[in-house]
Design a protein around this motif. Structure first.
Motif, PDB file in Angstrom:
ATOM      1  N   LYS A  63      36.489  81.735  92.462  1.00 45.76           N
ATOM      2  CA  LYS A  63      37.869  82.014  92.054  1.00 45.76           C
ATOM      3  C   LYS A  63      38.586  80.732  91.645  1.00 45.76           C
ATOM      4  N   ILE A  64      38.429  79.683  92.445  1.00 43.46           N
ATOM      5  CA  ILE A  64      39.049  78.396  92.125  1.00 43.46           C
ATOM      6  C   ILE A  64      38.491  77.849  90.817  1.00 43.46           C
ATOM      7  N   ASN A  65      37.193  78.002  90.625  1.00 50.35           N
ATOM      8  CA  ASN A  65      36.554  77.537  89.401  1.00 50.35           C
ATOM      9  C   ASN A  65      37.094  78.285  88.182  1.00 50.35           C
ATOM     10  N   ARG A  66      37.279  79.594  88.302  1.00 50.42           N
ATOM     11  CA  ARG A  66      37.835  80.368  87.186  1.00 50.42           C
ATOM     12  C   ARG A  66      39.252  79.902  86.853  1.00 50.42           C
ATOM     13  N   ILE A  67      40.058  79.673  87.885  1.00 45.70           N
ATOM     14  CA  ILE A  67      41.439  79.218  87.667  1.00 45.70           C
ATOM     15  C   ILE A  67      41.451  77.839  87.005  1.00 45.70           C
ATOM     16  N   LEU A  68      40.639  76.919  87.500  1.00 43.69           N
ATOM     17  CA  LEU A  68      40.619  75.564  86.941  1.00 43.69           C
ATOM     18  C   LEU A  68      40.106  75.553  85.502  1.00 43.69           C
ATOM     19  N   ASN A  69      39.044  76.300  85.247  1.00 44.17           N
ATOM     20  CA  ASN A  69      38.516  76.347  83.878  1.00 44.17           C
ATOM     21  C   ASN A  69      39.520  76.955  82.914  1.00 44.17           C
ATOM     22  N   SER A  70      40.123  78.050  83.314  1.00 48.25           N
ATOM     23  CA  SER A  70      41.079  78.732  82.440  1.00 48.25           C
ATOM     24  C   SER A  70      42.322  77.882  82.207  1.00 48.25           C
ATOM     25  N   SER A  71      42.863  77.284  83.259  1.00 47.89           N
ATOM     26  CA  SER A  71      44.073  76.463  83.093  1.00 47.89           C
ATOM     27  C   SER A  71      43.776  75.198  82.303  1.00 47.89           C
ATOM     28  N   GLY A  72      42.617  74.615  82.499  1.00 44.60           N
ATOM     29  CA  GLY A  72      42.259  73.423  81.729  1.00 44.60           C
ATOM     30  C   GLY A  72      42.082  73.728  80.258  1.00 44.60           C
ATOM     31  N   HIS A  73      41.419  74.837  79.956  1.00 43.00           N
ATOM     32  CA  HIS A  73      41.190  75.197  78.556  1.00 43.00           C
ATOM     33  C   HIS A  73      42.493  75.557  77.853  1.00 43.00           C
ATOM     34  N   LYS A  74      43.292  76.410  78.450  1.00 42.20           N
ATOM     35  CA  LYS A  74      44.553  76.820  77.812  1.00 42.20           C
ATOM     36  C   LYS A  74      45.548  75.668  77.742  1.00 42.20           C
ATOM     37  N   GLY A  75      45.613  74.847  78.784  1.00 42.48           N
ATOM     38  CA  GLY A  75      46.527  73.710  78.769  1.00 42.48           C
ATOM     39  C   GLY A  75      46.175  72.707  77.696  1.00 42.48           C
ATOM     40  N   ARG A  76      44.894  72.435  77.554  1.00 45.65           N
ATOM     41  CA  ARG A  76      44.440  71.491  76.541  1.00 45.65           C
ATOM     42  C   ARG A  76      44.723  72.017  75.133  1.00 45.65           C
ATOM     43  N   SER A  77      44.398  73.278  74.886  1.00 44.97           N
ATOM     44  CA  SER A  77      44.567  73.804  73.524  1.00 44.97           C
ATOM     45  C   SER A  77      46.047  73.943  73.156  1.00 44.97           C
ATOM     46  N   LEU A  78      46.877  74.465  74.058  1.00 46.53           N
ATOM     47  CA  LEU A  78      48.299  74.600  73.752  1.00 46.53           C
ATOM     48  C   LEU A  78      48.973  73.228  73.660  1.00 46.53           C
ATOM     49  N   GLY A  79      48.566  72.289  74.500  1.00 44.40           N
ATOM     50  CA  GLY A  79      49.117  70.935  74.440  1.00 44.40           C
ATOM     51  C   GLY A  79      48.816  70.260  73.110  1.00 44.40           C
ATOM     52  N   CYS A  80      47.591  70.446  72.605  1.00 39.68           N
ATOM     53  CA  CYS A  80      47.242  69.848  71.312  1.00 39.68           C
ATOM     54  C   CYS A  80      48.020  70.493  70.172  1.00 39.68           C
ATOM     55  N   ARG A  81      48.185  71.816  70.214  1.00 44.30           N
ATOM     56  CA  ARG A  81      48.929  72.495  69.146  1.00 44.30           C
ATOM     57  C   ARG A  81      50.387  72.050  69.127  1.00 44.30           C
ATOM     58  N   ILE A  82      51.025  72.055  70.276  1.00 35.65           N
ATOM     59  CA  ILE A  82      52.439  71.694  70.323  1.00 35.65           C
ATOM     60  C   ILE A  82      52.614  70.185  70.118  1.00 35.65           C
ATOM     61  N   GLY A  83      51.663  69.388  70.566  1.00 31.96           N
ATOM     62  CA  GLY A  83      51.705  67.953  70.295  1.00 31.96           C
ATOM     63  C   GLY A  83      51.622  67.652  68.808  1.00 31.96           C
ATOM     64  N   ALA A  84      50.818  68.434  68.081  1.00 30.20           N
ATOM     65  CA  ALA A  84      50.748  68.269  66.622  1.00 30.20           C
ATOM     66  C   ALA A  84      52.074  68.624  65.975  1.00 30.20           C
ATOM     67  N   VAL A  85      52.746  69.646  66.491  1.00 26.40           N
ATOM     68  CA  VAL A  85      54.067  70.005  65.974  1.00 26.40           C
ATOM     69  C   VAL A  85      55.041  68.849  66.219  1.00 26.40           C
ATOM     70  N   GLY A  86      55.012  68.255  67.401  1.00 25.17           N
ATOM     71  CA  GLY A  86      55.875  67.101  67.697  1.00 25.17           C
ATOM     72  C   GLY A  86      55.578  65.917  66.797  1.00 25.17           C
ATOM     73  N   LEU A  87      54.301  65.708  66.501  1.00 25.80           N
ATOM     74  CA  LEU A  87      53.897  64.615  65.619  1.00 25.80           C
ATOM     75  C   LEU A  87      54.414  64.838  64.200  1.00 25.80           C
ATOM     76  N   ILE A  88      54.272  66.054  63.695  1.00 24.09           N
ATOM     77  CA  ILE A  88      54.762  66.372  62.356  1.00 24.09           C
ATOM     78  C   ILE A  88      56.283  66.231  62.306  1.00 24.09           C
ATOM     79  N   TYR A  89      56.964  66.747  63.326  1.00 22.10           N
ATOM     80  CA  TYR A  89      58.429  66.675  63.365  1.00 22.10           C
ATOM     81  C   TYR A  89      58.904  65.225  63.362  1.00 22.10           C
TER      82      TYR A  89
END
Length: 184
Positions: free
Chosen positions: A92-118
């Motif tokens: 259960k802990i592994n599922r939570i860590l994998n899911s939060s790491g994957h979603k956090g990384r992908s959303l952070g990169c997308r929104i970081g690119a928006v900040g960079l463009i802005y």
């Protein structure tokens, strides 16, 4: 040690280098240091904004951090939803860590690119017009939305540009309200 004393000139402070030794030093041997930042050129003192590099770092960094935190929170929820009957605590802990790491990384990169463009568009508009006001932010928001969604077609870019302009205008209006009423 620097101490603030009320004197005839409020833009300076008296500096007593031997204050911790408690030596009897006369007032004429104290140094008057300025309280405001010192600039090499007067043009630097007139501009009350960050440089383009500081602007780029600030917007991209805060956007990446905010996106990563929001993505990690969404990943925790997704990880909890993916529990299956009979899973051990480690799984259960592994599922939570994998899911939060994957979603956090992908959303952070997308929104970081928006900040960079802005940040890039805003710095370009400020350099071109030599003005930094609400309309500069709105134009940067319009451009950011349009550039971010340009690969999906003209219609998607126009809608995203309009949304970006409205969001930037709303953020600037909120900032003005906070400055006026919250005294931050």
């Amino acid at each position: 040690m620097a101490t603030n004393h009320s004197s005839d000139d409020e833009s300076t402070r008296l500096y007593h280098p031997y204050q911790s030794y408690e030596l009897p030093i006369k007032a004429q041997h104290l140094y008057k240091l300025p309280t405001s930042p010192e600039y090499l050129f007067t043009e630097e003192s007139l501009k009350k904004r960050r440089s383009w590099g500081e602007n780029l770092t600030f917007y991209a960094g805060t956007a990446y951090l905010g996106g990563s935190v929001a993505g990690a929170a969404a990943g925790v929820i997704s990880g909890v939803k993916s529990f299956e009957y009979g899973d051990t605590t480690k799984l259960k802990i592994n599922r939570i860590l994998n899911s939060s790491g994957h979603k956090g990384r992908s959303l952070g990169c997308r929104i970081g690119a928006v900040g960079l463009i802005y940040a890039g568009i805003e710095s370009g508009v400020v350099a071109y017009t030599d003005r930094d006001d609400v309309w500069t932010s709105v134009v940067a928001g319009l451009g950011t939305g349009a550039v971010f969604r340009a690969a999906r077609g003209v219609r998607s870019a126009a809608v995203a540009g309009a949304l970006g302009g409205m969001v930037a205008g709303g953020v600037m209006a909120g900032k003005q309200v906070l400055k006026r009423y919250a005294h931050i």
